[in-house]
Write an enzyme that holds these catalytic residues in place. Structure first.
Site, PDB file in Angstrom:
ATOM      1  N   ASP A  44       0.830  -1.206   0.000  1.00 22.41           N
ATOM      2  CA  ASP A  44       0.000   0.000   0.000  1.00 22.41           C
ATOM      3  C   ASP A  44       0.865   1.257   0.000  1.00 22.41           C
ATOM      4  O   ASP A  44       0.555   2.251  -0.660  1.00 22.41           O
ATOM      5  CB  ASP A  44      -0.894   0.018   1.229  1.00 22.41           C
ATOM      6  CG  ASP A  44      -2.112  -0.878   1.034  1.00 22.41           C
ATOM      7  OD1 ASP A  44      -2.856  -1.058   2.005  1.00 22.41           O
ATOM      8  OD2 ASP A  44      -2.296  -1.392  -0.090  1.00 22.41           O
ATOM      9  N   ASP A  48       0.764   4.175  -2.726  1.00 17.57           N
ATOM     10  CA  ASP A  48       0.504   5.580  -2.405  1.00 17.57           C
ATOM     11  C   ASP A  48       1.621   6.486  -2.932  1.00 17.57           C
ATOM     12  O   ASP A  48       1.375   7.601  -3.407  1.00 17.57           O
ATOM     13  CB  ASP A  48       0.342   5.752  -0.898  1.00 17.57           C
ATOM     14  CG  ASP A  48      -0.948   5.090  -0.411  1.00 17.57           C
ATOM     15  OD1 ASP A  48      -1.098   4.890   0.805  1.00 17.57           O
ATOM     16  OD2 ASP A  48      -1.796   4.763  -1.270  1.00 17.57           O
ATOM     17  N   SER A  93     -27.758 -25.576  -3.828  1.00 16.07           N
ATOM     18  CA  SER A  93     -27.020 -26.684  -3.207  1.00 16.07           C
ATOM     19  C   SER A  93     -28.005 -27.817  -2.931  1.00 16.07           C
ATOM     20  O   SER A  93     -29.152 -27.767  -3.376  1.00 16.07           O
ATOM     21  CB  SER A  93     -26.321 -26.206  -1.946  1.00 16.07           C
ATOM     22  OG  SER A  93     -27.279 -25.723  -1.055  1.00 16.07           O
ATOM     23  N   LEU A  94     -27.567 -28.829  -2.236  1.00 14.41           N
ATOM     24  CA  LEU A  94     -28.397 -30.011  -2.021  1.00 14.41           C
ATOM     25  C   LEU A  94     -28.652 -30.233  -0.542  1.00 14.41           C
ATOM     26  O   LEU A  94     -27.793 -29.940   0.291  1.00 14.41           O
ATOM     27  CB  LEU A  94     -27.680 -31.249  -2.571  1.00 14.41           C
ATOM     28  CG  LEU A  94     -27.463 -31.300  -4.073  1.00 14.41           C
ATOM     29  CD1 LEU A  94     -26.515 -32.436  -4.426  1.00 14.41           C
ATOM     30  CD2 LEU A  94     -28.797 -31.496  -4.785  1.00 14.41           C
ATOM     31  N   LYS A 129     -20.983 -37.959  -5.663  1.00 18.54           N
ATOM     32  CA  LYS A 129     -20.921 -36.535  -5.340  1.00 18.54           C
ATOM     33  C   LYS A 129     -19.458 -36.123  -5.381  1.00 18.54           C
ATOM     34  O   LYS A 129     -18.681 -36.439  -4.475  1.00 18.54           O
ATOM     35  CB  LYS A 129     -21.530 -36.268  -3.964  1.00 18.54           C
ATOM     36  CG  LYS A 129     -21.606 -34.789  -3.631  1.00 18.54           C
ATOM     37  CD  LYS A 129     -22.430 -34.579  -2.379  1.00 18.54           C
ATOM     38  CE  LYS A 129     -22.590 -33.118  -2.007  1.00 18.54           C
ATOM     39  NZ  LYS A 129     -21.394 -32.318  -2.016  1.00 18.54           N
ATOM     40  N   ARG A 150     -20.029 -20.823  -8.822  1.00 20.93           N
ATOM     41  CA  ARG A 150     -21.358 -20.725  -8.229  1.00 20.93           C
ATOM     42  C   ARG A 150     -21.553 -19.396  -7.490  1.00 20.93           C
ATOM     43  O   ARG A 150     -22.641 -18.846  -7.480  1.00 20.93           O
ATOM     44  CB  ARG A 150     -21.551 -21.898  -7.261  1.00 20.93           C
ATOM     45  CG  ARG A 150     -22.850 -21.805  -6.555  1.00 20.93           C
ATOM     46  CD  ARG A 150     -23.176 -23.098  -5.878  1.00 20.93           C
ATOM     47  NE  ARG A 150     -23.789 -22.793  -4.612  1.00 20.93           N
ATOM     48  CZ  ARG A 150     -23.874 -23.630  -3.611  1.00 20.93           C
ATOM     49  NH1 ARG A 150     -23.358 -24.823  -3.723  1.00 20.93           N
ATOM     50  NH2 ARG A 150     -24.460 -23.297  -2.506  1.00 20.93           N
ATOM     51  N   GLU A 185     -18.882 -30.239 -12.053  1.00 18.33           N
ATOM     52  CA  GLU A 185     -17.887 -30.039 -11.004  1.00 18.33           C
ATOM     53  C   GLU A 185     -16.471 -30.003 -11.582  1.00 18.33           C
ATOM     54  O   GLU A 185     -16.102 -30.887 -12.356  1.00 18.33           O
ATOM     55  CB  GLU A 185     -18.011 -31.204 -10.014  1.00 18.33           C
ATOM     56  CG  GLU A 185     -17.483 -30.908  -8.643  1.00 18.33           C
ATOM     57  CD  GLU A 185     -18.534 -30.241  -7.746  1.00 18.33           C
ATOM     58  OE1 GLU A 185     -19.613 -29.862  -8.254  1.00 18.33           O
ATOM     59  OE2 GLU A 185     -18.246 -30.085  -6.551  1.00 18.33           O
ATOM     60  N   TYR A 237     -22.984 -32.697 -14.872  1.00 17.53           N
ATOM     61  CA  TYR A 237     -24.088 -33.451 -14.261  1.00 17.53           C
ATOM     62  C   TYR A 237     -25.399 -32.677 -14.203  1.00 17.53           C
ATOM     63  O   TYR A 237     -26.385 -33.163 -13.690  1.00 17.53           O
ATOM     64  CB  TYR A 237     -23.710 -33.950 -12.870  1.00 17.53           C
ATOM     65  CG  TYR A 237     -23.216 -32.879 -11.916  1.00 17.53           C
ATOM     66  CD1 TYR A 237     -24.054 -31.871 -11.470  1.00 17.53           C
ATOM     67  CD2 TYR A 237     -21.898 -32.888 -11.449  1.00 17.53           C
ATOM     68  CE1 TYR A 237     -23.603 -30.890 -10.606  1.00 17.53           C
ATOM     69  CE2 TYR A 237     -21.439 -31.921 -10.578  1.00 17.53           C
ATOM     70  CZ  TYR A 237     -22.302 -30.926 -10.162  1.00 17.53           C
ATOM     71  OH  TYR A 237     -21.857 -29.958  -9.314  1.00 17.53           O
ATOM     72  N   LYS A 325     -24.477 -38.443   2.210  1.00 10.92           N
ATOM     73  CA  LYS A 325     -23.069 -38.231   2.533  1.00 10.92           C
ATOM     74  C   LYS A 325     -22.436 -39.488   3.114  1.00 10.92           C
ATOM     75  O   LYS A 325     -23.089 -40.260   3.810  1.00 10.92           O
ATOM     76  CB  LYS A 325     -22.939 -37.084   3.562  1.00 10.92           C
ATOM     77  CG  LYS A 325     -23.518 -35.756   3.106  1.00 10.92           C
ATOM     78  CD  LYS A 325     -22.830 -35.179   1.902  1.00 10.92           C
ATOM     79  CE  LYS A 325     -21.736 -34.195   2.204  1.00 10.92           C
ATOM     80  NZ  LYS A 325     -22.085 -33.024   2.951  1.00 10.92           N
ATOM     81  N   CYS A 430     -23.619 -13.659  31.494  1.00 13.70           N
ATOM     82  CA  CYS A 430     -22.951 -13.534  30.202  1.00 13.70           C
ATOM     83  C   CYS A 430     -21.459 -13.270  30.421  1.00 13.70           C
ATOM     84  O   CYS A 430     -21.103 -12.336  31.144  1.00 13.70           O
ATOM     85  CB  CYS A 430     -23.583 -12.389  29.418  1.00 13.70           C
ATOM     86  SG  CYS A 430     -22.675 -11.996  27.913  1.00 13.70           S
ATOM     87  N   CYS A 433     -20.748  -9.417  29.030  1.00 18.91           N
ATOM     88  CA  CYS A 433     -21.234  -8.158  29.606  1.00 18.91           C
ATOM     89  C   CYS A 433     -21.699  -8.322  31.043  1.00 18.91           C
ATOM     90  O   CYS A 433     -22.067  -7.339  31.679  1.00 18.91           O
ATOM     91  CB  CYS A 433     -22.357  -7.578  28.754  1.00 18.91           C
ATOM     92  SG  CYS A 433     -23.881  -8.525  28.839  1.00 18.91           S
ATOM     93  N   CYS A 448     -28.038 -14.468  27.024  1.00 20.94           N
ATOM     94  CA  CYS A 448     -27.666 -13.226  27.693  1.00 20.94           C
ATOM     95  C   CYS A 448     -28.828 -12.258  27.549  1.00 20.94           C
ATOM     96  O   CYS A 448     -29.401 -12.113  26.473  1.00 20.94           O
ATOM     97  CB  CYS A 448     -26.416 -12.669  27.024  1.00 20.94           C
ATOM     98  SG  CYS A 448     -26.163 -10.916  27.320  1.00 20.94           S
ATOM     99  N   CYS A 454     -24.797  -5.555  25.311  1.00 23.30           N
ATOM    100  CA  CYS A 454     -23.782  -6.617  25.322  1.00 23.30           C
ATOM    101  C   CYS A 454     -22.895  -6.496  24.087  1.00 23.30           C
ATOM    102  O   CYS A 454     -23.364  -6.625  22.954  1.00 23.30           O
ATOM    103  CB  CYS A 454     -24.458  -7.979  25.349  1.00 23.30           C
ATOM    104  SG  CYS A 454     -23.281  -9.336  25.220  1.00 23.30           S
TER     105      CYS A 454
HETATM  106  S1  IVH Z   1     -26.581 -31.590  -8.523  1.00 21.92           S
HETATM  107  C1  IVH Z   1     -29.753 -28.281  -8.021  1.00 21.92           C
HETATM  108  N1  IVH Z   1     -24.892 -33.564  -8.827  1.00 21.92           N
HETATM  109  O1  IVH Z   1     -22.571 -30.841  -4.541  1.00 21.92           O
HETATM  110  C2  IVH Z   1     -28.730 -29.300  -7.668  1.00 21.92           C
HETATM  111  N2  IVH Z   1     -24.235 -31.752  -7.446  1.00 21.92           N
HETATM  112  O2  IVH Z   1     -23.888 -30.137  -2.046  1.00 21.92           O
HETATM  113  C3  IVH Z   1     -27.435 -29.098  -8.311  1.00 21.92           C
HETATM  114  N3  IVH Z   1     -21.966 -31.932  -6.547  1.00 21.92           N
HETATM  115  O3  IVH Z   1     -23.238 -27.495  -5.338  1.00 21.92           O
HETATM  116  C4  IVH Z   1     -26.379 -30.001  -7.860  1.00 21.92           C
HETATM  117  N4  IVH Z   1     -21.468 -33.855  -7.500  1.00 21.92           N
HETATM  118  O4  IVH Z   1     -21.105 -28.584  -6.324  1.00 21.92           O
HETATM  119  C5  IVH Z   1     -25.118 -32.382  -8.248  1.00 21.92           C
HETATM  120  N5  IVH Z   1     -23.488 -35.341  -9.239  1.00 21.92           N
HETATM  121  C6  IVH Z   1     -23.702 -34.180  -8.666  1.00 21.92           C
HETATM  122  C7  IVH Z   1     -22.738 -33.551  -7.851  1.00 21.92           C
HETATM  123  C8  IVH Z   1     -23.048 -32.331  -7.249  1.00 21.92           C
HETATM  124  C9  IVH Z   1     -21.022 -32.875  -6.734  1.00 21.92           C
HETATM  125  C10 IVH Z   1     -21.791 -30.729  -5.719  1.00 21.92           C
HETATM  126  C11 IVH Z   1     -22.215 -29.436  -6.357  1.00 21.92           C
HETATM  127  C12 IVH Z   1     -23.292 -28.885  -5.464  1.00 21.92           C
HETATM  128  C13 IVH Z   1     -22.985 -29.558  -4.177  1.00 21.92           C
HETATM  129  C14 IVH Z   1     -24.203 -29.622  -3.281  1.00 21.92           C
END
Ligand code: IVH
Length: 747
Positions: A44, A48, A93-94, A129, A150, A185, A237, A325, A430, A433, A448, A454
């Site tokens: 910086d 400057d 996301s899922l 996944k 994303r 992905e 995918y 998972k 707390c 505070c 609290c 606080c």
């Molecule tokens: S489908 C609307 N399919 O998992 C649903 N996601 O936890 C779109 N991911 O953000 C996602 N493998 O980055 C889908 N076969 C798969 C996947 C997958 C990995 C990731 C993806 C998503 C995240 C959700």
């Protein structure tokens, strides 16, 4: 950096012109590096110095000042390193499943929603996944146009140049729809990851913790030639915008993507029902180590795309897919201490300080302990957990983490407990505070009572407010909020917005802080300015009111459209909120006696008596709020409480005055039910209640749970009772399910 520069007083015009051109270029490059790269190219102070030199030369040769002079760019909005690309179709996301029960529930939920019997055929795909980062790539007329990460789901970062270097992403595709956004992905294979880290070590560069981080770090390079040298892979995918469907099924769409030249995952299978999904899960789990890349579970998706469309989305996840998972990784370590953190609603959250231990490739030194019952060995239902064993400082504990979630403690080894370990006493005041920390009956959380006095609550609220899912102020992260708060510069939300004005030359004040500089200060103030414009839903969420989450914010914003309308109604409802609370307290106190005496009716009488004395206008306002689908009495009370507390209200009003709040997007103009308030009652036969609600909302209607003068339309199935009667009394139009489907043009 400036040591070799010529003395300005000794310059002639030609030298000055050249020097100004050189400075413009160097400053532009420094800006670009600063805004995007993790490591700016110059300090910086050097930045400057270059700026000052530029100004001095311009002062001596005013006629030579360039059109793109860096001195005119003070306060200009910074361009981020990566441009932003809005996603036409949000990237979601899922939801997660952790065991067979969750998977069966997922299947049962879908059947309920679609009104399918338990034995009706219902096919899914089971896809690994991939543990990488998701990407959306847009093709127009077969040409790659751009690619975006994303981001927050609505807007991603433009990583086009980097994505063009990925061999598995075709630049041109033949026979594709005119518009095609391919999603999938980006990941790095185990072999490439190991080789990359070896090269990094040799070059004295940083080593990546895991393939996912390596993939993310490589994709988010400002210099695409660095990305090109780091082998990234891509599995397709999913998809975003399309000019025509890819297929009728998920599996068919994957085949089509493969035929177009994308890499699709070979482990994916079509499965009939949950038993087949669970078998496939076991097979993929067994093959996991041999795949050559990281996966963290199996994704199940409804195969039929027409059913996917009917199922639609919840606020951030699709109803038609779930991620199953893999089980959490675990490790044993010592509990070194317990810290108490105070959250934005005053909740005291205990955090375990652990002897650092590696769990699934990540070093863990903290874990959540949830609440005081959890430490004492009781679950939220009051039943013993860990066989009833409490946790004591010094204990040997088993830590686990599943995916990205915060590490937790699973078990304690009582045979390894030190002799002098004493039971943990949860604080009753707390720690921040000193206010009393109270636990309401039936609640597991101690809070609290200090409210805005606080400091911990204030800071937590400010962090929430500036955070990504709220007002999203770039450059005002948790660390900065803490610092500005401790300096006394930002105590309440509105202080953020007049930080620059209040400090005279606020820019300089911030720039002078250690670790800052003019560039970062300028960038922060530009971000603050651009974060004045906010949609109402975000503002409501940002207030950090208890029970008011993103979905509640959206529901309230949709109903009221403006802050003024909402505030007026909440203010008007205050006496009714107080009456509601008094009634519930009286009922709770009276219930046991009344019920013991077999006088259930008295409970209802008590409630009615208190309610009857309440001003009708206040009752109407209360009923308007609690009549909004999804808004219950708990949230309505919290909202009324926050708006009625003088200190809190002053803080809210000051923030509202600093913002430029926009109404929610207008509903689809062509929809015949846009903007209408609809109530569904009785049994529906062609769709489930949840589906009806989601469809109506998708068409811009507001769905309410009760009929009032504000109801535009009642959709009544067989067995409709009091709601139909009330609608008739109020003259509300009532139609049956078929008429509803005809109205919305559904086949
Ligand atoms: S489908 C609307 N399919 O998992 C649903 N996601 O936890 C779109 N991911 O953000 C996602 N493998 O980055 C889908 N076969 C798969 C996947 C997958 C990995 C990731 C993806 C998503 C995240 C959700």
């Amino acid at each position: 950096m400036t040591g070799d520069a010529k003395d300005i007083d000794a310059m002639n015009a030609a030298e000055a012109e050249k020097a100004l051109a050189d400075l413009a270029q160097r400053l532009a490059r420094a800006n670009a590096a600063y805004h995007g790269a993790d490591a700016p190219e110059i300090t910086d102070a050097d930045y400057d110095a270059l700026k000052r030199r530029n100004t001095a030369i311009e002062a001596r040769f005013p006629s030579l000042k360039r059109k793109d002079s860096p001195s005119d760019q003070v306060g200009a909005a910074p361009s981020d390193g990566f441009g932003k690309i809005p996603h036409e179709v949000r990237m979601l996301s899922l939801g997660n499943a952790f065991d067979a029960g969750d998977v069966r529930d997922f299947d049962a939920r879908i059947r309920r929603y679609l009104n399918l019997s338990d034995d009706a055929p219902l096919a899914y795909t089971a896809e690994p996944k991939i543990d990488g980062l998701s990407l959306s790539i847009r093709y127009e007329n077969g040409q790659l146009i751009h690619a975006a990460t994303r981001g927050d789901g609505a807007v991603g970062e433009d990583v086009t140049a980097n994505v063009r270097t990925i061999a598995q992403v075709p630049e041109t595709i033949l026979g594709a729809p005119d518009l095609l956004e391919v999603r999938g992905e980006v990941y790095m294979s185990h072999a490439d990851f190991a080789a990359l880290n070896e090269r990094q070590i040799k070059a004295g560069d940083k080593v990546f913790a895991n393939p996912r981080n390596a993939a993310a770090g490589s994709l988010r390079q400002l210099d695409a030639s660095i990305t090109a040298a780091r082998p990234l892979c891509f599995f397709a995918y999913a998809w975003g915008s399309l000019s025509e469907p890819l297929a009728d099924t998920q599996s068919g769409a994957l085949d089509r993507l493969a035929a177009l030249g994308f890499s699709t995952n070979p482990v994916t299978r079509r499965c009939d029902g949950p038993d087949a999904l669970l078998d496939r899960y076991d097979a993929i789990a067994a093959a996991r180590a041999e795949l050559g890349y990281d996966i963290d579970g199996v994704v199940y998706k409804v195969d039929d795309l027409a059913l996917q469309a009917r199922l639609g989305f919840r606020s951030t996840t699709p109803r038609w897919a779930i991620a199953h998972k893999f089980p959490a990784e675990t490790a044993w370590t010592r509990l070194l201490g317990i810290d108490i953190q105070v959250g934005r609603t005053g909740a005291l959250s205990p955090v375990a300080r652990l002897q650092p231990v590696t769990v699934g490739g990540v070093v863990v030194s903290n874990a959540t302990l949830h609440n005081e019952d959890y430490i004492a060995g009781r679950g939220s239902d009051g039943q013993p957990i860990r066989g009833g064993a409490d946790l004591r400082i010094g204990d040997r504990v088993e830590v686990y983490r599943a995916g990205d979630v915060i590490p937790k403690i699973r078990d304690v080894d009582l045979s390894a407990r030190p002799d002098d370990a004493i039971p943990y006493v949860f604080p009753k005041v707390c720690p921040d505070c000193g206010s009393a920390a109270l636990r309401e009956p039936g609640e597991s959380v101690r809070r609290c009572t200090g409210g805005l006095i606080c400091p911990a609550q204030r800071v937590a609220r400010l962090k929430h407010l500036a955070g990504r899912s709220a007002l999203d102020i770039d450059g005002l992260g948790d660390k900065e909020v803490e610092r500005f708060h401790d300096l006394g510069w930002v105590r309440a939300p509105a202080d953020i917005y007049d930080l620059q004005a209040r400090h005279g030359s606020g820019l300089q004040t911030v720039a002078n802080l250690e670790g800052w500089g003019e560039t970062s200060a300028r960038k922060l103030f530009a971000a603050i300015e651009s974060a004045r414009a906010q949609p109402l839903a975000k503002v409501l969420f940002a207030l950090g009111i208890r029970h008011l989450g993103e979905v509640g914010g959206r529901d309230l914003a949709r109903h009221f459209s403006t802050w003024g309308a909402l505030a007026r109604t909440v203010d008007a409802a205050a006496p009714a909120a107080a009456a509601h609370r008094a009634a519930e307290e009286a009922v709770a106190a009276d219930r046991l006696t009344a019920e013991a005496e077999g006088r259930r009716a008295r409970v209802t009488e008590t409630r009615a008596a208190i309610w009857q004395d309440t001003d009708p206008a206040a009752r109407a306002a209360w009923e308007e709020i609690t009549g909004i689908d999804g808004i219950g009495a708990t949230l309505a009370l919290a909202l009324c409480d926050a708006m009625a507390a003088p200190q809190e209200r002053a803080a809210i009003d000051a923030l509202i005055a600093a913002l430029d709040i926009s109404a929610p997007e207008a509903p689809l103009a062509e929809s015949p039910v846009a903007g209408k308030t609809v109530v569904f009652t009785g049994s529906l036969e062609k769709m489930t209640r949840a589906e009806a609600k989601a469809t109506a909302e998708g068409l811009g209607a507001k769905v309410s749970g009760s009929v009032s003068a504000k109801t535009d339309l009642l959709v009544a199935g067989p067995g409709a009772g009091s709601k139909a009667a009330k609608a008739a009394q109020l003259g509300v139009e009532t139609i049956d399910e078929d008429a509803w489907l005809a109205l919305i043009g559904s086949p």
